[in-house]
Design a protein around this motif. Structure first.
Motif, PDB file in Angstrom:
ATOM      1  N   ASN A 178       0.831  -1.208   0.000  1.00  0.00           N
ATOM      2  CA  ASN A 178       0.000   0.000   0.000  1.00  0.00           C
ATOM      3  C   ASN A 178       0.864   1.255   0.000  1.00  0.00           C
ATOM      4  O   ASN A 178       0.559   2.237  -0.692  1.00  0.00           O
ATOM      5  CB  ASN A 178      -0.921   0.009   1.225  1.00  0.00           C
ATOM      6  N   GLU A 179       1.952   1.218   0.775  1.00  0.00           N
ATOM      7  CA  GLU A 179       2.809   2.406   0.842  1.00  0.00           C
ATOM      8  C   GLU A 179       3.477   2.685  -0.500  1.00  0.00           C
ATOM      9  O   GLU A 179       3.648   3.843  -0.891  1.00  0.00           O
ATOM     10  CB  GLU A 179       3.855   2.241   1.941  1.00  0.00           C
ATOM     11  N   TRP A 182       0.899   4.413  -2.531  1.00  0.00           N
ATOM     12  CA  TRP A 182       0.770   5.801  -2.090  1.00  0.00           C
ATOM     13  C   TRP A 182       1.897   6.669  -2.673  1.00  0.00           C
ATOM     14  O   TRP A 182       1.650   7.797  -3.112  1.00  0.00           O
ATOM     15  CB  TRP A 182       0.802   5.895  -0.562  1.00  0.00           C
ATOM     16  N   ILE A 220      -5.912   1.662  -1.701  1.00  0.00           N
ATOM     17  CA  ILE A 220      -5.536   2.667  -0.696  1.00  0.00           C
ATOM     18  C   ILE A 220      -6.597   3.712  -0.410  1.00  0.00           C
ATOM     19  O   ILE A 220      -6.543   4.362   0.636  1.00  0.00           O
ATOM     20  CB  ILE A 220      -4.224   3.373  -1.099  1.00  0.00           C
ATOM     21  N   SER A 226      -7.600   7.499   4.718  1.00  0.00           N
ATOM     22  CA  SER A 226      -7.033   7.617   3.374  1.00  0.00           C
ATOM     23  C   SER A 226      -7.457   8.923   2.710  1.00  0.00           C
ATOM     24  O   SER A 226      -6.672   9.535   1.979  1.00  0.00           O
ATOM     25  CB  SER A 226      -7.433   6.422   2.506  1.00  0.00           C
ATOM     26  N   LYS A 229      -5.200  11.458   4.145  1.00  0.00           N
ATOM     27  CA  LYS A 229      -3.848  11.300   3.620  1.00  0.00           C
ATOM     28  C   LYS A 229      -3.746  11.839   2.206  1.00  0.00           C
ATOM     29  O   LYS A 229      -2.750  12.482   1.844  1.00  0.00           O
ATOM     30  CB  LYS A 229      -3.439   9.829   3.662  1.00  0.00           C
TER      31      LYS A 229
END
Length: 353
Positions: A178-179, A182, A220, A226, A229
């Motif tokens: 997921n990172e 992102w 994500i 989210s 973010k």
């Protein structure tokens, strides 16, 4: 509130603009160049032709859904800058013709995912259905076969050229977290947002549908954290959200009224629809009535009314009713009913002020 209706273009939609024009209160058409391969520049003559046609029926064409993101951008590979440059030029070209919002998503490989396109409801209508046990496996082959065999019309997010590369794409996404995704989204936004600002366009990301991982792929855009973010990536006024009650609302932990209260002001575009959730994690699309599903549509519309929401709004996935033969989820009749329900709620709440 600026009511709109999603339309898939001449020759690719069962619903003509002549019929949409007969729905009271519809001001604009949400459109795209659906036959354009993902990653190619949308040329000015193509854009002008479609917008002129839409305008000939008295509609604006200020919202595009979607300018899809090429997989190279999501993967962050060495081809991404080429496709980002193409995306920037498409933004510039759309801005020249008065487009104000581009809806996009950042879901790897697949767009929206369902296990049944025409599941029967108790009233005899049919609707899009998600069977958790069938989808949440490591093998998407059955669903791929279902989507690829639906040959009456193309299904956005399930383009034939992408389906033919499924195995290759799964290999490319192996090990992605997921990172990582992102980071690739942030890279994309930091590149395109200055162009979007210059062009007077807001980039409104659509939540993942459904908002959780499928087939082991990262997802994500799933809920409150989210959304926060996403907005923290850039304070650009072009970095915005498409507020979709149906996509976020299938996770019962997402309180859609509370999310509307927090994020509607950051959402130039809203999709309002209802879904019925089942205890085992399955869900099915329903009418827009609050009582027919699990989402407080009345409460969401009250929140939009309270802030005098001046963005674009559209009904989302409708049932298939009255024997209409149509694209799954995108017929005329139930979305027309949805519009009248949403406008009725809006008028009532505005009267109470």
């Amino acid at each position: 509130m600026n009511m709109t209706f999603r339309w898939y273009g001449r020759g690719n939609d069962t619903v003509p603009l002549e019929h949409i024009k007969q729905i009271p209160g519809v001001k604009g058409i949400v459109w795209a160049l659906h036959e354009k391969p993902v990653g190619e520049i949308w040329n000015k003559d193509e854009i002008k032709s479609e917008i002129d046609y839409i305008a000939s029926f008295g509609f604006h064409a200020e919202v595009v859904e979607s300018v899809n993101i090429h997989e190279s951008i999501k993967l962050g590979n060495n081809e991404r800058d080429y496709y980002i440059d193409n995306y920037k030029q498409t933004i510039r070209n759309l801005g020249e013709f008065g487009v104000k919002v581009i809806c996009y998503n950042f879901m790897p490989i697949f767009d929206w995912t369902r296990s049944d396109l025409f599941r029967a409801l108790p009233d005899g209508s049919t609707a899009l259905f998600y069977e958790k046990a069938k989808v949440e496996t490591d093998n998407p082959n059955e669903l791929i076969e279902m989507f690829s065999s639906y040959s009456e019309m193309t299904l956005p997010g399930w383009e034939p050229e992408k389906i033919g590369r499924i195995k290759e794409l799964f290999i490319a996404y192996e090990g992605m977290t997921n990172e990582d995704l992102w980071e690739n989204l942030a890279y994309f936004l930091n590149e395109v947002l200055p162009v979007a600002e210059e062009s007077g366009i807001k980039m409104a990301i659509h939540p993942d549908d459904p908002p959780w991982s499928i087939f082991g792929l990262p997802r994500i855009m799933t809920g409150r954290e989210s959304l926060q973010k996403l907005l923290s990536i850039s304070d650009s006024p072009s970095n915005r959200i498409t507020f979709c009650t149906g996509s976020l609302g299938v996770n019962p932990q997402n309180d859609m009224v509370a999310l509307a209260r927090e994020f509607a002001s950051k959402s130039p575009f809203a999709h309002i629809r209802n879904v019925k959730l089942f205890p085992n994690g399955d869900f099915i699309e329903t009418s827009h009535l609050t009582s027919d599903g699990s989402i407080d549509i009345k409460g969401v519309m009250r929140e939009l009314s309270d802030i005098q929401f001046d963005g674009y709004i559209r009904p989302d996935h409708g049932r298939h009713i009255w024997n209409e033969k149509c694209r799954p989820g995108y017929g005329l009749y139930d979305r027309g009913l949805g519009i009248m329900h949403l406008l009725g709620l809006w008028d009532a709440y505005q009267t109470l002020k």
